[in-house]
Design a protein around this motif. Sequence first.
Motif, short mmCIF file in Angstrom:
data_model
loop_
_atom_site.label_atom_id
_atom_site.label_comp_id
_atom_site.label_asym_id
_atom_site.label_seq_id
_atom_site.Cartn_x
_atom_site.Cartn_y
_atom_site.Cartn_z
N SER A 5 0.84 -1.19 0.00
CA SER A 5 0.00 0.00 0.00
C SER A 5 0.87 1.24 0.00
O SER A 5 1.92 1.27 0.64
N THR A 6 0.44 2.30 -0.70
CA THR A 6 1.19 3.54 -0.69
C THR A 6 0.67 4.51 0.36
O THR A 6 1.36 5.42 0.75
N THR A 7 -0.53 4.32 0.84
CA THR A 7 -1.16 5.28 1.73
C THR A 7 -0.43 5.50 3.05
O THR A 7 -0.24 6.64 3.46
N ILE A 19 -4.54 2.31 -1.05
CA ILE A 19 -4.32 1.99 -2.46
C ILE A 19 -3.63 0.63 -2.51
O ILE A 19 -2.49 0.49 -2.06
N ASN A 20 -4.31 -0.37 -3.04
CA ASN A 20 -3.75 -1.70 -3.19
C ASN A 20 -3.09 -1.78 -4.56
O ASN A 20 -3.76 -1.89 -5.58
N LEU A 21 -1.77 -1.72 -4.58
CA LEU A 21 -1.04 -1.69 -5.85
C LEU A 21 -1.28 -2.91 -6.72
O LEU A 21 -1.20 -2.84 -7.94
N ASP A 22 -1.59 -4.04 -6.09
CA ASP A 22 -1.82 -5.28 -6.85
C ASP A 22 -3.12 -5.28 -7.65
O ASP A 22 -3.29 -6.07 -8.56
N THR A 23 -4.05 -4.38 -7.30
CA THR A 23 -5.34 -4.38 -7.99
C THR A 23 -5.50 -3.21 -8.96
O THR A 23 -6.55 -3.08 -9.58
N LEU A 24 -4.49 -2.36 -9.09
CA LEU A 24 -4.59 -1.23 -10.00
C LEU A 24 -4.50 -1.67 -11.46
O LEU A 24 -3.85 -2.66 -11.77
N THR A 25 -5.14 -0.91 -12.33
CA THR A 25 -5.07 -1.17 -13.77
C THR A 25 -3.74 -0.66 -14.32
O THR A 25 -3.01 0.08 -13.65
N PRO A 35 -5.71 6.49 -8.86
CA PRO A 35 -5.72 5.20 -8.18
C PRO A 35 -6.98 4.96 -7.34
O PRO A 35 -7.28 3.83 -7.00
N TRP A 36 -7.72 6.01 -7.01
CA TRP A 36 -8.92 5.85 -6.20
C TRP A 36 -10.19 5.69 -7.05
O TRP A 36 -11.02 4.84 -6.77
N CYS A 37 -10.36 6.54 -8.08
CA CYS A 37 -11.64 6.51 -8.82
C CYS A 37 -11.48 6.11 -10.28
O CYS A 37 -12.48 5.96 -10.98
N ALA A 38 -10.25 5.97 -10.76
CA ALA A 38 -9.95 5.63 -12.16
C ALA A 38 -10.31 6.75 -13.13
O ALA A 38 -10.33 6.54 -14.33
N GLY A 39 -10.57 7.95 -12.60
CA GLY A 39 -10.79 9.12 -13.47
C GLY A 39 -9.46 9.59 -14.05
O GLY A 39 -8.40 9.04 -13.74
N THR A 40 -9.50 10.61 -14.88
CA THR A 40 -8.29 11.12 -15.52
C THR A 40 -7.39 11.78 -14.47
O THR A 40 -7.78 12.72 -13.79
N ALA A 41 -6.17 11.28 -14.35
CA ALA A 41 -5.22 11.78 -13.36
C ALA A 41 -4.55 13.06 -13.85
O ALA A 41 -4.44 13.30 -15.04
N SER A 42 -4.11 13.85 -12.90
CA SER A 42 -3.41 15.09 -13.20
C SER A 42 -1.97 14.98 -12.71
O SER A 42 -1.73 14.58 -11.57
N PRO A 43 -0.99 15.36 -13.55
CA PRO A 43 0.40 15.32 -13.09
C PRO A 43 0.67 16.30 -11.94
O PRO A 43 1.69 16.22 -11.28
N GLN A 44 -0.28 17.18 -11.69
CA GLN A 44 -0.15 18.16 -10.62
C GLN A 44 -0.36 17.54 -9.24
O GLN A 44 -0.01 18.15 -8.23
N TYR A 45 -0.92 16.32 -9.17
CA TYR A 45 -1.26 15.70 -7.89
C TYR A 45 -0.61 14.32 -7.75
O TYR A 45 -1.27 13.30 -7.90
N LEU A 50 2.21 7.40 -8.15
CA LEU A 50 0.97 7.46 -8.93
C LEU A 50 0.52 8.92 -9.03
O LEU A 50 1.18 9.81 -8.54
N ARG A 51 -0.64 9.13 -9.67
CA ARG A 51 -1.20 10.48 -9.78
C ARG A 51 -2.70 10.44 -9.52
O ARG A 51 -3.39 9.56 -10.00
N ALA A 52 -3.18 11.43 -8.79
CA ALA A 52 -4.60 11.52 -8.46
C ALA A 52 -5.31 12.48 -9.40
O ALA A 52 -4.69 13.35 -10.01
N CYS A 53 -6.63 12.35 -9.49
CA CYS A 53 -7.43 13.32 -10.24
C CYS A 53 -7.67 14.53 -9.32
O CYS A 53 -7.44 14.47 -8.12
N GLU A 54 -8.14 15.62 -9.89
CA GLU A 54 -8.37 16.84 -9.10
C GLU A 54 -9.41 16.62 -8.00
O GLU A 54 -9.26 17.14 -6.89
#
Length: 69
Positions: A5-7, A19-25, A35-45, A50-54
Amino acid sequence: MTTRSTTPHLPGLVDAPTINLDTLTDRQHAGTSCPWCAGTASPQYPVGGLRACECCAAMYGVQPVEADR
């Protein structure tokens, strides 16, 4: 079985699900999907490697990084 986990290594996140790294796409691993919602990630976060969405970044307290100038 061990779950990676990265959390726990990311201070300042508020109530963020583990965040379970083994189950990520592949897209989540590549940083193009959140990694949480599979929405479009932003390099800003960045979240670990990994990268999160806004939306998730705002919800879980991920701090933005400054854009290279």
